[in-house]
Design a protein around this motif. Structure first.
Motif, PDB file in Angstrom:
ATOM      1  N   GLY A  88      11.333  17.521  27.013  1.00  0.00           N
ATOM      2  CA  GLY A  88      11.134  16.114  26.698  1.00  0.00           C
ATOM      3  C   GLY A  88       9.914  15.888  25.827  1.00  0.00           C
ATOM      4  O   GLY A  88       9.923  15.048  24.919  1.00  0.00           O
ATOM      5  N   GLN A  89       8.852  16.632  26.095  1.00  0.00           N
ATOM      6  CA  GLN A  89       7.634  16.500  25.296  1.00  0.00           C
ATOM      7  C   GLN A  89       7.842  17.016  23.876  1.00  0.00           C
ATOM      8  O   GLN A  89       7.252  16.493  22.929  1.00  0.00           O
ATOM      9  N   LYS A  90       8.674  18.021  23.725  1.00  0.00           N
ATOM     10  CA  LYS A  90       8.983  18.525  22.389  1.00  0.00           C
ATOM     11  C   LYS A  90       9.754  17.486  21.582  1.00  0.00           C
ATOM     12  O   LYS A  90       9.523  17.306  20.384  1.00  0.00           O
ATOM     13  N   ILE A  91      10.676  16.775  22.239  1.00  0.00           N
ATOM     14  CA  ILE A  91      11.420  15.717  21.563  1.00  0.00           C
ATOM     15  C   ILE A  91      10.476  14.591  21.154  1.00  0.00           C
ATOM     16  O   ILE A  91      10.535  14.064  20.034  1.00  0.00           O
ATOM     17  N   ALA A  92       9.575  14.218  22.079  1.00  0.00           N
ATOM     18  CA  ALA A  92       8.601  13.161  21.784  1.00  0.00           C
ATOM     19  C   ALA A  92       7.693  13.564  20.633  1.00  0.00           C
ATOM     20  O   ALA A  92       7.363  12.753  19.761  1.00  0.00           O
ATOM     21  N   ALA A  93       7.282  14.833  20.609  1.00  0.00           N
ATOM     22  CA  ALA A  93       6.412  15.326  19.539  1.00  0.00           C
ATOM     23  C   ALA A  93       7.127  15.260  18.189  1.00  0.00           C
ATOM     24  O   ALA A  93       6.512  14.938  17.165  1.00  0.00           O
ATOM     25  N   GLU A  94       8.420  15.549  18.186  1.00  0.00           N
ATOM     26  CA  GLU A  94       9.186  15.468  16.942  1.00  0.00           C
ATOM     27  C   GLU A  94       9.255  14.019  16.448  1.00  0.00           C
ATOM     28  O   GLU A  94       9.116  13.752  15.253  1.00  0.00           O
ATOM     29  N   ALA A  95       9.445  13.081  17.382  1.00  0.00           N
ATOM     30  CA  ALA A  95       9.494  11.670  17.009  1.00  0.00           C
ATOM     31  C   ALA A  95       8.155  11.223  16.423  1.00  0.00           C
ATOM     32  O   ALA A  95       8.110  10.521  15.411  1.00  0.00           O
ATOM     33  N   VAL A  96       7.047  11.632  17.052  1.00  0.00           N
ATOM     34  CA  VAL A  96       5.716  11.287  16.550  1.00  0.00           C
ATOM     35  C   VAL A  96       5.518  11.852  15.148  1.00  0.00           C
ATOM     36  O   VAL A  96       4.979  11.177  14.257  1.00  0.00           O
ATOM     37  N   LYS A  97       5.967  13.078  14.937  1.00  0.00           N
ATOM     38  CA  LYS A  97       5.831  13.731  13.633  1.00  0.00           C
ATOM     39  C   LYS A  97       6.633  12.993  12.564  1.00  0.00           C
ATOM     40  O   LYS A  97       6.172  12.809  11.427  1.00  0.00           O
ATOM     41  N   ARG A  98       7.830  12.556  12.911  1.00  0.00           N
ATOM     42  CA  ARG A  98       8.670  11.841  11.945  1.00  0.00           C
ATOM     43  C   ARG A  98       8.068  10.480  11.585  1.00  0.00           C
ATOM     44  O   ARG A  98       8.098  10.065  10.429  1.00  0.00           O
ATOM     45  N   ILE A  99       7.506   9.793  12.573  1.00  0.00           N
ATOM     46  CA  ILE A  99       6.874   8.500  12.295  1.00  0.00           C
ATOM     47  C   ILE A  99       5.635   8.696  11.428  1.00  0.00           C
ATOM     48  O   ILE A  99       5.359   7.905  10.523  1.00  0.00           O
ATOM     49  N   ALA A 100       4.891   9.764  11.697  1.00  0.00           N
ATOM     50  CA  ALA A 100       3.710  10.062  10.882  1.00  0.00           C
ATOM     51  C   ALA A 100       4.108  10.287   9.423  1.00  0.00           C
ATOM     52  O   ALA A 100       3.391   9.876   8.495  1.00  0.00           O
ATOM     53  N   ALA A 101       5.247  10.938   9.210  1.00  0.00           N
ATOM     54  CA  ALA A 101       5.726  11.176   7.843  1.00  0.00           C
ATOM     55  C   ALA A 101       6.086   9.863   7.151  1.00  0.00           C
ATOM     56  O   ALA A 101       5.823   9.682   5.953  1.00  0.00           O
ATOM     57  N   ILE A 102       6.672   8.932   7.899  1.00  0.00           N
ATOM     58  CA  ILE A 102       7.007   7.620   7.348  1.00  0.00           C
ATOM     59  C   ILE A 102       5.730   6.910   6.891  1.00  0.00           C
ATOM     60  O   ILE A 102       5.664   6.360   5.782  1.00  0.00           O
ATOM     61  N   TYR A 103       4.698   6.935   7.745  1.00  0.00           N
ATOM     62  CA  TYR A 103       3.415   6.316   7.385  1.00  0.00           C
ATOM     63  C   TYR A 103       2.813   6.983   6.156  1.00  0.00           C
ATOM     64  O   TYR A 103       2.338   6.313   5.230  1.00  0.00           O
ATOM     65  N   HIS A 104       2.816   8.309   6.156  1.00  0.00           N
ATOM     66  CA  HIS A 104       2.180   9.052   5.060  1.00  0.00           C
ATOM     67  C   HIS A 104       2.826   8.736   3.713  1.00  0.00           C
ATOM     68  O   HIS A 104       2.130   8.435   2.736  1.00  0.00           O
ATOM     69  N   VAL A 105       4.140   8.791   3.669  1.00  0.00           N
ATOM     70  CA  VAL A 105       4.845   8.563   2.404  1.00  0.00           C
ATOM     71  C   VAL A 105       4.718   7.105   1.976  1.00  0.00           C
ATOM     72  O   VAL A 105       4.536   6.799   0.794  1.00  0.00           O
ATOM     73  N   ASP A 106       4.766   6.174   2.929  1.00  0.00           N
ATOM     74  CA  ASP A 106       4.632   4.755   2.586  1.00  0.00           C
ATOM     75  C   ASP A 106       3.253   4.443   2.027  1.00  0.00           C
ATOM     76  O   ASP A 106       3.116   3.668   1.075  1.00  0.00           O
ATOM     77  N   HIS A 107       2.220   5.061   2.593  1.00  0.00           N
ATOM     78  CA  HIS A 107       0.849   4.783   2.158  1.00  0.00           C
ATOM     79  C   HIS A 107       0.538   5.351   0.773  1.00  0.00           C
ATOM     80  O   HIS A 107      -0.459   4.966   0.161  1.00  0.00           O
ATOM     81  N   MET A 108       1.387   6.236   0.268  1.00  0.00           N
ATOM     82  CA  MET A 108       1.169   6.807  -1.060  1.00  0.00           C
ATOM     83  C   MET A 108       1.188   5.724  -2.140  1.00  0.00           C
ATOM     84  O   MET A 108       0.557   5.867  -3.184  1.00  0.00           O
ATOM     85  N   TYR A 109       1.912   4.635  -1.909  1.00  0.00           N
ATOM     86  CA  TYR A 109       2.021   3.551  -2.884  1.00  0.00           C
ATOM     87  C   TYR A 109       1.372   2.270  -2.371  1.00  0.00           C
ATOM     88  O   TYR A 109       1.712   1.174  -2.805  1.00  0.00           O
ATOM     89  N   GLU A 110       0.420   2.412  -1.454  1.00  0.00           N
ATOM     90  CA  GLU A 110      -0.212   1.261  -0.828  1.00  0.00           C
ATOM     91  C   GLU A 110      -0.917   0.358  -1.835  1.00  0.00           C
ATOM     92  O   GLU A 110      -0.942  -0.867  -1.690  1.00  0.00           O
TER      93      GLU A 110
END
Length: 268
Positions: A88-110
């Motif tokens: 379960g923690q591995k699944i949660a970690a994957e979700a956190v990683k995917r959300i972090a990627a969304i933030y990172h890519v979105d902030h590139m054009y901030e």
């Protein structure tokens, strides 16, 4: 105390507005938001969605990605540093990683123009959002998942909030989260035990008004103490509740007419 904020732009300076609601029911935010037209960035509190249905022509709700992430982050944090992660923690970690990627890519054009940022969100951020929801739906549908677990709750929260979490993709001015608003009330929440003298509705309303001015002043790079002093110096010359509109405009925290003593020094 409930609050709202505008992240600001060259045409729309940032501001914070707080109000003592007295209740968590629908009536308080309905009154608070009366006359407001635009988008609310909120958590999954159902009251906001009720208001959106009532005012679908001029009010839209956007979900907060920070709230979605927080539920998974708490699951990851529960594992010790030297302990092996559970499935379960591995699944949660994957979700956190995917959300972090969304933030990172979105902030590139901030700092880009609205047109460029919207195009970037459609072409680069949207595929990451699609992949995220595909991922959480896959895990939520897995056989053997404890439906009462924190992981199931975190997965279902994102799934139920999907239409709201996607709203930012349609508007370049919508932030991914409402963290600015949460940060602005943190000092009030931390210090609330220090001012028990605020024990009436009138006192709470006055406190909310003062916090609105103070936080808006800080958001516009003013010194709150100096700004309050200047306001009192100027307002004492006018009858209560009868200040000319042009004078009020000069006193707003974003006004160019404010003296330099109210402004924070710019750092290089």
């Amino acid at each position: 105390m409930c609050g709202s904020n505008s992240p600001g732009s060259p045409e729309k300076p940032p501001f914070f507005l707080y109000e003592y609601p007295g209740t968590r029911g629908t009536d308080a935010p309905r009154e608070f938001l009366k006359g407001y037209k635009g988008t609310l960035v909120t958590d999954g509190y159902q009251v906001y969605h009720t208001l959106e249905k009532e005012r679908s022509a001029d009010l839209k709700v956007a979900g907060c990605w920070s709230h979605a992430r927080r539920r998974f982050a708490e699951i990851v944090k529960a594992s010790g540093k030297n302990s092996p992660s559970t499935p379960g923690q591995k699944i949660a970690a994957e979700a956190v990683k995917r959300i972090a990627a969304i933030y990172h890519v979105d902030h590139m054009y901030e700092k880009s123009s609205d047109e460029e940022r919207l195009d970037h969100r459609k072409n680069s951020v949207n595929p990451l959002v699609d992949a995220y929801f595909e991922c959480v739906k896959k895990y939520a549908g897995k056989t053997g998942l404890d439906k009462s677990s924190k992981l199931a709750g975190a997965l279902n929260y994102s799934i139920h909030q999907e239409q709201f979490l996607r709203v930012f993709l349609e508007d370049p001015e919508i932030p991914l989260d409402n963290n600015d608003a949460e940060r602005s009330v943190r000092s009030f929440c931390v210090g609330k035990h220090s001012w028990h003298i605020i024990d009436s509705k009138n006192g709470a309303a006055a406190s909310a008004a003062l916090y609105s001015i103070a936080e808006t002043a800080k958001a516009n790079n003013l010194k709150p103490y100096e700004y309050f002093s200047y306001l009192l110096e100027q307002l004492m010359h006018y009858p209560r509740n009868n200040v000319p509109e042009n004078k009020l405009a000069e006193l707003m925290p974003w006004s160019e007419a404010l003296p330099d003593r109210c402004r924070k020094l710019k750092t290089r």
